[in-house]
Each structure stands twice: as C-alpha cells, then as structure tokens.
Design an enzyme around this catalytic site. Structure first.
Site, PDB file in Angstrom:
ATOM      1  N   SER A 116       0.606  -0.842   0.186  1.00  0.00           N
ATOM      2  CA  SER A 116       0.032   0.387  -0.041  1.00  0.00           C
ATOM      3  C   SER A 116       0.864   1.322   0.184  1.00  0.00           C
ATOM      4  O   SER A 116       2.579   1.407   0.655  1.00  0.00           O
ATOM      5  CB  SER A 116      -0.443   0.254   1.145  1.00  0.00           C
ATOM      6  OG  SER A 116      -1.278   1.520   1.635  1.00  0.00           O
ATOM      7  N   SER A 117       0.562   2.127  -0.893  1.00  0.00           N
ATOM      8  CA  SER A 117       1.100   3.621  -0.562  1.00  0.00           C
ATOM      9  C   SER A 117       1.355   4.465   1.107  1.00  0.00           C
ATOM     10  O   SER A 117       2.163   4.825   0.953  1.00  0.00           O
ATOM     11  CB  SER A 117       0.419   4.674  -1.513  1.00  0.00           C
ATOM     12  OG  SER A 117      -0.884   4.727  -0.759  1.00  0.00           O
ATOM     13  N   CYS A 118       0.455   3.845   2.053  1.00  0.00           N
ATOM     14  CA  CYS A 118       1.183   4.054   3.477  1.00  0.00           C
ATOM     15  C   CYS A 118       2.168   3.592   3.875  1.00  0.00           C
ATOM     16  O   CYS A 118       2.046   4.459   5.263  1.00  0.00           O
ATOM     17  CB  CYS A 118       0.001   4.076   4.217  1.00  0.00           C
ATOM     18  SG  CYS A 118      -0.981   2.369   4.625  1.00  0.00           S
ATOM     19  N   TYR A 145      -1.423  -0.598   9.851  1.00  0.00           N
ATOM     20  CA  TYR A 145      -1.544  -1.481   9.130  1.00  0.00           C
ATOM     21  C   TYR A 145       0.496  -1.458   8.114  1.00  0.00           C
ATOM     22  O   TYR A 145       0.138  -2.170   7.640  1.00  0.00           O
ATOM     23  CB  TYR A 145      -2.122  -0.871   8.303  1.00  0.00           C
ATOM     24  CG  TYR A 145      -2.839  -1.542   6.996  1.00  0.00           C
ATOM     25  CD1 TYR A 145      -3.654  -2.563   6.796  1.00  0.00           C
ATOM     26  CD2 TYR A 145      -2.529  -0.635   5.893  1.00  0.00           C
ATOM     27  CE1 TYR A 145      -3.477  -2.913   5.564  1.00  0.00           C
ATOM     28  CE2 TYR A 145      -2.889  -1.350   4.623  1.00  0.00           C
ATOM     29  CZ  TYR A 145      -3.425  -1.975   4.205  1.00  0.00           C
ATOM     30  OH  TYR A 145      -3.433  -2.908   2.694  1.00  0.00           O
ATOM     31  N   LYS A 149       2.005  -4.306   6.261  1.00  0.00           N
ATOM     32  CA  LYS A 149       2.767  -4.221   5.266  1.00  0.00           C
ATOM     33  C   LYS A 149       4.200  -4.096   5.048  1.00  0.00           C
ATOM     34  O   LYS A 149       4.760  -4.718   3.730  1.00  0.00           O
ATOM     35  CB  LYS A 149       2.163  -3.280   4.201  1.00  0.00           C
ATOM     36  CG  LYS A 149       0.219  -3.201   4.057  1.00  0.00           C
ATOM     37  CD  LYS A 149      -0.056  -4.855   3.098  1.00  0.00           C
ATOM     38  CE  LYS A 149      -1.228  -4.494   3.290  1.00  0.00           C
ATOM     39  NZ  LYS A 149      -1.690  -6.442   2.441  1.00  0.00           N
ATOM     40  N   HIS A 188     -13.124   2.945   3.437  1.00  0.00           N
ATOM     41  CA  HIS A 188     -12.652   4.021   2.952  1.00  0.00           C
ATOM     42  C   HIS A 188     -13.274   4.669   2.238  1.00  0.00           C
ATOM     43  O   HIS A 188     -14.504   5.154   2.064  1.00  0.00           O
ATOM     44  CB  HIS A 188     -11.005   3.649   1.455  1.00  0.00           C
ATOM     45  CG  HIS A 188     -10.304   3.073   2.606  1.00  0.00           C
ATOM     46  ND1 HIS A 188     -10.278   1.601   1.914  1.00  0.00           N
ATOM     47  CD2 HIS A 188      -8.815   3.220   2.997  1.00  0.00           C
ATOM     48  CE1 HIS A 188      -8.753   1.242   2.924  1.00  0.00           C
ATOM     49  NE2 HIS A 188      -8.278   2.001   2.789  1.00  0.00           N
TER      50      HIS A 188
HETATM   51  P1  GDP Z   1      -6.694   7.269   4.316  1.00  0.00           P
HETATM   52  O1  GDP Z   1      -5.618   7.557   2.075  1.00  0.00           O
HETATM   53  O2  GDP Z   1      -5.520   5.637   4.390  1.00  0.00           O
HETATM   54  O3  GDP Z   1      -6.419   8.007   4.752  1.00  0.00           O
HETATM   55  O4  GDP Z   1      -7.606   6.344   4.174  1.00  0.00           O
HETATM   56  P2  GDP Z   1      -9.178   6.440   4.136  1.00  0.00           P
HETATM   57  O5  GDP Z   1      -9.900   6.848   2.213  1.00  0.00           O
HETATM   58  O6  GDP Z   1      -9.579   6.112   4.301  1.00  0.00           O
HETATM   59  O7  GDP Z   1      -9.100   8.207   4.049  1.00  0.00           O
HETATM   60  C1  GDP Z   1      -8.778   9.500   2.874  1.00  0.00           C
HETATM   61  C2  GDP Z   1      -9.133  11.230   3.482  1.00  0.00           C
HETATM   62  O8  GDP Z   1     -10.404  11.127   3.277  1.00  0.00           O
HETATM   63  C3  GDP Z   1      -8.847  11.089   4.766  1.00  0.00           C
HETATM   64  O9  GDP Z   1      -8.170  12.640   4.771  1.00  0.00           O
HETATM   65  C4  GDP Z   1     -10.652  11.633   5.598  1.00  0.00           C
HETATM   66  O10 GDP Z   1     -11.020  12.258   6.807  1.00  0.00           O
HETATM   67  C5  GDP Z   1     -10.924  11.468   4.345  1.00  0.00           C
HETATM   68  N1  GDP Z   1     -12.549  11.924   4.589  1.00  0.00           N
HETATM   69  C6  GDP Z   1     -13.656  12.019   4.059  1.00  0.00           C
HETATM   70  N2  GDP Z   1     -14.858  11.683   4.236  1.00  0.00           N
HETATM   71  C7  GDP Z   1     -14.582  10.441   4.813  1.00  0.00           C
HETATM   72  C8  GDP Z   1     -15.766   9.113   4.969  1.00  0.00           C
HETATM   73  O11 GDP Z   1     -16.990   9.549   5.015  1.00  0.00           O
HETATM   74  N3  GDP Z   1     -15.120   8.244   5.810  1.00  0.00           N
HETATM   75  C9  GDP Z   1     -13.412   7.738   4.813  1.00  0.00           C
HETATM   76  N4  GDP Z   1     -12.750   6.527   5.307  1.00  0.00           N
HETATM   77  N5  GDP Z   1     -12.906   9.244   4.687  1.00  0.00           N
HETATM   78  C10 GDP Z   1     -12.918  10.310   4.909  1.00  0.00           C
END
Ligand code: GDP
Length: 324
Positions: A116-118, A145, A149, A188
């Site tokens: 993952s890119s994280c 996580y 990874k 996500h």
């Molecule tokens: P990340 O890439 O590991 O941070 O995974 P996420 O896909 O969960 O979140 C990506 C970004 O989207 C973060 O800045 C979250 O705060 C934002 N975000 C906005 N609304 C939502 C939501 O309803 N769910 C999630 N998971 N993220 C959200």
C-alpha cells in the site's frame, strides 16, 4: 525501461492461488486471470483462516499452487485503522508470514504481495518513489497497517535473498471499484462517501458529511486497472524492489466529494467534520517504472466512480430483494 521487467513467466496452465478472492482486489485479479489459460485456486474464508499457520501450510501442501497472489488482508479506512491497531497489525502480520513462508515450503514459483502507498513516510517528497521506503516516520493514523505491509515487503525480499524465491511486491495507491466494502464508519473514503451521498439523496437530506477538512489529496486507482497491472507484473517483473502502481494524479477530498455527489445525483451541500482526522496531507506516488514498462490506467476517476456507483445500486437492489 528497467531490467527488472526482462523476466518472462508464462501463466498458461499454472495453478494460481488468489488469496483473498472475495475482496475487491482479489476478485478483480480473478476476473483478469480468466484470459490467461491458468487454473485459479481459491479458499473460502470459513474453510481456511489465513492467520492459522498449520491450516495454511497444510492447504498449500495439498493444493500445490505454482503461483500465489497475496491479496488477502485486513483493510479499512482511516478511522478503522486508527481505532483497531492491534487487529490491523496482528491479522496482517500473521497472514503474510503464513502465506509467504508457506509458499517457500510448497515450492511456489512466483508470489505477488500487495502492499500500500501508506508504507511510505508521512513527509516523503511527492511524487513518492520506491526509494523513499524506510526513510522517515509513518503517518500515525495507519501506522499499524503500514508496519505490517512493510514486514510483508521485507519477507519477500528476505526469501528472495536467502532462498532464491521469485517473490515480488506491488504498492498500489488508494483503490476503489466494484466489490469494495461499503460502510459509513469502516470503509475508505470513496465507498463511504458514495454510500452516504446515496442515502442522503434517497432521504432528501440537506447535507453530506465529509470527514476532516477536505484539503488532503489522494491518488485513486480503479481496481480493474490495478488487476491488469498485477497480471503484467506476474508475467514480466522479477526484482526485490517493490513497485508502485498508481493513477499518476491526485485529487483533493473536496473535489472527490463533489464528483461523487455529481455521480450519485445528490444536490445538497457538503459539511466538513473537523473532529475526524485528515491523515497524511498527500501521498501521490511516482509510478514511472511501471508506466515506463507500458502500463497505464484506462479508467479515469469520473468514469470509475460511475461504474462503481452502478455496481453499488445493483447490489443494493439485490440486498433489498433478498431481504424482502
Ligand atoms: P487514508 O488514505 O488511509 O487516509 O484512507 P481513507 O480513504 O479512509 O481517507 C482518506 C481521506 O478522506 C482522509 O483525509 C479522510 O478524513 C477523508 N474522508 C472524508 N470523508 C470520509 C469518510 O466518510 N470516510 C473515510 N474513510 N474518509 C473520509
């Protein structure tokens, strides 16, 4: 083009175990492999717990796969990751250790591990190249996580170095598409916002709640494009260095939320909830090694969101019909 792509591995007639075939990525890989003349092996989740070493090694010894695609993982969005670090660390470490060591014991010819890119440091310079691995501290919201990874990448490298195993790792950016997990809390951002926008449209709500500030940027890849890239890697890539696979461009969460509202047909306004975490500000990867080898995404973000929404609506109907 780099020499890492000089390898030629024919999938015809191979027994390929797609670990995690029910997940979004595993299912897309299975769809893509249908054209390769290979035999796809799968193990149902209730029949084989990948965290159970004895069971995994016995299954692999009996099934004798030639190839393993390790797409099984405990995954979740920013809140799930930061709320359940023990689950994300333990489950993923166990799955990786069991399947990668099991592949060595079973004489597997090729294994592809999905990272993952994280895994890259929070402050890594964008676009992030593979060299950035382990050069700085990780983003705290998904550190557990990411550590798991990174361990998976290191296992692949170690088995290559010590046992000459052709085990490779690919690092995708944020993925989305049919078969994703749709859950307001655990998903996500794309499935979460799509589901919330759909429900807001159906109920006639005024607002769509978006977590954080809307300012972070993310790179999104449609899962079928990923699967095509992974099959290409199986056939052509052999190196200990992980390889990035991303869309090559990113969007802010605000832009994404607006696009999702458009696709879903929700006409209300966005409401940002800054009690929720933003996570890392930006994690656009440099995928030039894979682009240079001839892969590029076919599906743009808007088109991918439309396809995903179509899938979501159809599956919601099935769920409703089944419940009726
Ligand atoms: P990340 O890439 O590991 O941070 O995974 P996420 O896909 O969960 O979140 C990506 C970004 O989207 C973060 O800045 C979250 O705060 C934002 N975000 C906005 N609304 C939502 C939501 O309803 N769910 C999630 N998971 N993220 C959200």
């Amino acid at each position: 083009m780099t020499n890492d792509f000089n390898h030629s591995y024919d999938l015809t007639g191979k027994r390929i175990w797609v670990a995690g075939h029910n997940g979004m990525v595993g299912a897309a890989v299975c769809r893509m492999l249908k054209d390769e003349g290979c035999e796809i092996l799968t193990a149902a989740r209730d029949a084989l717990d990948l965290r159970d070493q004895v069971a995994v090694h016995a299954w692999m010894a009996a099934q004798k796969p030639d190839v393993v695609v390790l797409a099984a993982a405990k995954v979740g969005g920013i809140l799930a990751n930061s709320s359940y670090p023990a689950d994300f660390l333990y489950d993923n470490l166990m799955i990786e250790a069991n399947v990668i060591h099991g592949a060595h014991l079973a004489g597997v010819e090729k294994l592809l591990f999905l990272g993952s890119s994280c895994i890259y440091p929070k402050e890594a310079q964008n676009p992030i190249s593979e060299e950035a691995l382990l050069t700085g501290a990780l983003e705290p919201t998904n550190e557990a996580y990411a550590i798991a990874k990174i361990a998976g990448i290191k296992l692949c490298q170690a088995y290559r170095a010590q046992h000459d195993c052709d085990f490779i790792s690919a690092m995708p950016c944020n993925l989305y598409g049919p078969g994703d997990m749709f859950d307001e809390e655990k998903s996500h951002v794309i499935p979460a916002l799509m589901m919330k926008a759909h429900e807001a449209k159906v109920s006639g709500a005024e607002f769509l709640e978006v977590w954080g500030s809307g300012k972070p940027r993310r790179e999104f890849l449609y899962v079928d494009d990923l699967a095509r890239g992974l099959v290409m890697l199986l056939k052509t890539y052999s190196a200990d260095k992980p390889i990035n696979i991303g869309a090559g461009e990113d969007s802010s969460i605000r832009e994404l939320a607006e696009m999702i509202c458009d696709v879903v047909g929700f006409t209300g306004t966005l409401k940002f909830d800054d009690s929720k975490p933003d996570g890392t500000y930006r994690k656009l990867m440099n995928s030039s090694r894979l682009f240079g080898a001839g892969w590029s995404p076919d599906v743009g973000l808007k088109g991918g969101l439309e396809r995903t929404y179509q899938w979501f609506v159809q599956n919601e109907q099935h769920r409703n019909e089944a419940a009726a």
